[in-house]
Design a protein around this motif. Structure first.
Motif, PDB file in Angstrom:
ATOM      1  N   ILE A   7      26.112  40.017  41.721  1.00 35.01           N
ATOM      2  CA  ILE A   7      26.270  39.893  43.173  1.00 35.01           C
ATOM      3  C   ILE A   7      24.905  40.124  43.805  1.00 35.01           C
ATOM      4  CG2 ILE A   7      27.426  40.741  45.252  1.00 35.01           C
ATOM      5  CD1 ILE A   7      29.498  42.048  43.433  1.00 35.01           C
ATOM      6  N   GLU A   8      24.564  39.304  44.768  1.00 32.10           N
ATOM      7  CA  GLU A   8      23.350  39.531  45.546  1.00 32.10           C
ATOM      8  C   GLU A   8      23.510  38.830  46.879  1.00 32.10           C
ATOM      9  OE1 GLU A   8      18.561  39.465  45.097  1.00 32.10           O
ATOM     10  OE2 GLU A   8      19.676  37.907  44.051  1.00 32.10           O
ATOM     11  N   GLY A   9      23.542  39.635  47.931  1.00 29.13           N
ATOM     12  CA  GLY A   9      23.629  39.013  49.233  1.00 29.13           C
ATOM     13  C   GLY A   9      24.076  39.964  50.312  1.00 29.13           C
ATOM     14  N   ALA A  10      24.118  39.417  51.519  1.00 25.93           N
ATOM     15  CA  ALA A  10      24.574  40.162  52.693  1.00 25.93           C
ATOM     16  C   ALA A  10      25.978  39.682  53.023  1.00 25.93           C
ATOM     17  CB  ALA A  10      23.631  39.921  53.859  1.00 25.93           C
ATOM     18  N   PHE A  11      26.859  40.636  53.270  1.00 27.97           N
ATOM     19  CA  PHE A  11      28.255  40.352  53.561  1.00 27.97           C
ATOM     20  C   PHE A  11      28.659  41.132  54.802  1.00 27.97           C
ATOM     21  CE2 PHE A  11      27.521  40.149  49.039  1.00 27.97           C
ATOM     22  CZ  PHE A  11      28.248  39.057  48.599  1.00 27.97           C
ATOM     23  N   THR A  12      29.676  40.653  55.483  1.00 28.91           N
ATOM     24  CA  THR A  12      30.251  41.499  56.522  1.00 28.91           C
ATOM     25  C   THR A  12      30.941  42.655  55.799  1.00 28.91           C
ATOM     26  OG1 THR A  12      32.411  40.398  56.554  1.00 28.91           O
ATOM     27  CG2 THR A  12      30.713  39.515  58.056  1.00 28.91           C
ATOM     28  N   ALA A  13      31.206  43.732  56.512  1.00 28.00           N
ATOM     29  CA  ALA A  13      31.887  44.871  55.896  1.00 28.00           C
ATOM     30  C   ALA A  13      33.248  44.441  55.353  1.00 28.00           C
ATOM     31  CB  ALA A  13      32.025  46.007  56.896  1.00 28.00           C
ATOM     32  N   ALA A  14      33.922  43.565  56.065  1.00 29.17           N
ATOM     33  CA  ALA A  14      35.234  43.077  55.616  1.00 29.17           C
ATOM     34  C   ALA A  14      35.099  42.298  54.310  1.00 29.17           C
ATOM     35  CB  ALA A  14      35.884  42.221  56.696  1.00 29.17           C
ATOM     36  N   GLU A  15      34.074  41.434  54.218  1.00 35.51           N
ATOM     37  CA  GLU A  15      33.848  40.672  52.984  1.00 35.51           C
ATOM     38  C   GLU A  15      33.440  41.597  51.837  1.00 35.51           C
ATOM     39  OE1 GLU A  15      32.151  36.501  54.909  1.00 35.51           O
ATOM     40  OE2 GLU A  15      30.768  38.152  54.498  1.00 35.51           O
ATOM     41  N   ALA A  16      32.560  42.541  52.132  1.00 33.70           N
ATOM     42  CA  ALA A  16      32.108  43.485  51.112  1.00 33.70           C
ATOM     43  C   ALA A  16      33.291  44.277  50.569  1.00 33.70           C
ATOM     44  CB  ALA A  16      31.059  44.428  51.697  1.00 33.70           C
ATOM     45  N   LYS A  17      34.170  44.687  51.459  1.00 39.56           N
ATOM     46  CA  LYS A  17      35.365  45.420  51.038  1.00 39.56           C
ATOM     47  C   LYS A  17      36.202  44.585  50.076  1.00 39.56           C
ATOM     48  CE  LYS A  17      39.511  47.538  53.022  1.00 39.56           C
ATOM     49  NZ  LYS A  17      40.220  47.829  54.276  1.00 39.56           N
ATOM     50  N   GLU A  18      36.399  43.334  50.409  1.00 38.07           N
ATOM     51  CA  GLU A  18      37.195  42.434  49.568  1.00 38.07           C
ATOM     52  C   GLU A  18      36.548  42.246  48.185  1.00 38.07           C
ATOM     53  OE1 GLU A  18      38.862  37.845  49.642  1.00 38.07           O
ATOM     54  OE2 GLU A  18      38.086  38.724  51.488  1.00 38.07           O
ATOM     55  N   VAL A  19      35.248  42.009  48.161  1.00 39.68           N
ATOM     56  CA  VAL A  19      34.540  41.770  46.900  1.00 39.68           C
ATOM     57  C   VAL A  19      34.539  43.020  46.023  1.00 39.68           C
ATOM     58  CG1 VAL A  19      32.251  41.313  45.902  1.00 39.68           C
ATOM     59  CG2 VAL A  19      33.072  39.928  47.813  1.00 39.68           C
ATOM     60  N   ILE A  20      34.161  44.142  46.580  1.00 34.49           N
ATOM     61  CA  ILE A  20      34.043  45.374  45.795  1.00 34.49           C
ATOM     62  C   ILE A  20      35.413  45.871  45.341  1.00 34.49           C
ATOM     63  CG2 ILE A  20      33.287  47.784  45.812  1.00 34.49           C
ATOM     64  CD1 ILE A  20      31.027  45.617  45.648  1.00 34.49           C
ATOM     65  N   LEU A  21      36.399  45.806  46.207  1.00 35.20           N
ATOM     66  CA  LEU A  21      37.738  46.246  45.799  1.00 35.20           C
ATOM     67  C   LEU A  21      38.301  45.366  44.688  1.00 35.20           C
ATOM     68  CD1 LEU A  21      39.541  47.366  49.083  1.00 35.20           C
ATOM     69  CD2 LEU A  21      38.610  48.775  47.240  1.00 35.20           C
ATOM     70  N   ALA A  22      38.029  44.075  44.734  1.00 40.24           N
ATOM     71  CA  ALA A  22      38.491  43.174  43.671  1.00 40.24           C
ATOM     72  C   ALA A  22      37.859  43.563  42.331  1.00 40.24           C
ATOM     73  CB  ALA A  22      38.178  41.724  44.019  1.00 40.24           C
ATOM     74  N   LEU A  23      36.566  43.845  42.343  1.00 35.43           N
ATOM     75  CA  LEU A  23      35.886  44.270  41.110  1.00 35.43           C
ATOM     76  C   LEU A  23      36.423  45.599  40.597  1.00 35.43           C
ATOM     77  CD1 LEU A  23      32.183  43.340  41.887  1.00 35.43           C
ATOM     78  CD2 LEU A  23      33.606  42.379  40.082  1.00 35.43           C
ATOM     79  N   LEU A  24      36.585  46.557  41.497  1.00 36.04           N
ATOM     80  CA  LEU A  24      37.103  47.862  41.099  1.00 36.04           C
ATOM     81  C   LEU A  24      38.523  47.754  40.553  1.00 36.04           C
ATOM     82  CD1 LEU A  24      35.692  50.058  44.000  1.00 36.04           C
ATOM     83  CD2 LEU A  24      35.103  50.250  41.581  1.00 36.04           C
ATOM     84  N   GLU A  25      39.370  46.991  41.217  1.00 39.42           N
ATOM     85  CA  GLU A  25      40.748  46.829  40.748  1.00 39.42           C
ATOM     86  C   GLU A  25      40.781  46.167  39.372  1.00 39.42           C
ATOM     87  OE1 GLU A  25      43.561  48.127  41.974  1.00 39.42           O
ATOM     88  OE2 GLU A  25      42.282  49.034  43.504  1.00 39.42           O
ATOM     89  N   TYR A  26      39.928  45.180  39.164  1.00 42.24           N
ATOM     90  CA  TYR A  26      39.877  44.521  37.863  1.00 42.24           C
ATOM     91  C   TYR A  26      39.503  45.524  36.777  1.00 42.24           C
ATOM     92  CZ  TYR A  26      38.820  41.487  34.020  1.00 42.24           C
ATOM     93  OH  TYR A  26      38.822  40.908  32.782  1.00 42.24           O
TER      94      TYR A  26
END
Length: 85
Positions: A7-26
């Motif tokens: 991952i490399e980039g700038a995200f809105t907090a909402a997008e960042a939450k979605e991306v990071i939570l998906a990785l953590l849940e996996y």
């Protein structure tokens, strides 16, 4: 040694939450499956996977506290690399 960008980039907090939570849940589910497999094959849970799962649950909780306090439109920079030795 090899390095890969995950991952490399700038995200809105909402997008960042979605991306990071998906990785953590996996990863949490991965360690659940590993422990279950060990229990079926060896008759006992995989202590390493259970310990890692607990660490990930704590990380998720801390991440949620921080990201929930942010404006959903705020910008969050995420950088994650895979390093193979």
């Amino acid at each position: 040694m090899s390095k890969f960008k995950l991952i490399e980039g700038a995200f809105t907090a909402a997008e960042a939450k979605e991306v990071i939570l998906a990785l953590l849940e996996y990863k949490i589910n991965f360690h659940n499956r590993e422990s279950f497999r060990s229990e079926i094959r060896n008759g006992h849970t995989d202590d390493r996977s259970l310990k890692r799962k607990e660490q990930l649950l704590k990380t998720r909780e801390e991440f949620m506290e921080q990201i929930s306090a942010m404006d959903p439109a705020a910008t969050v920079t995420i950088t994650a690399d895979i390093m193979m030795k």
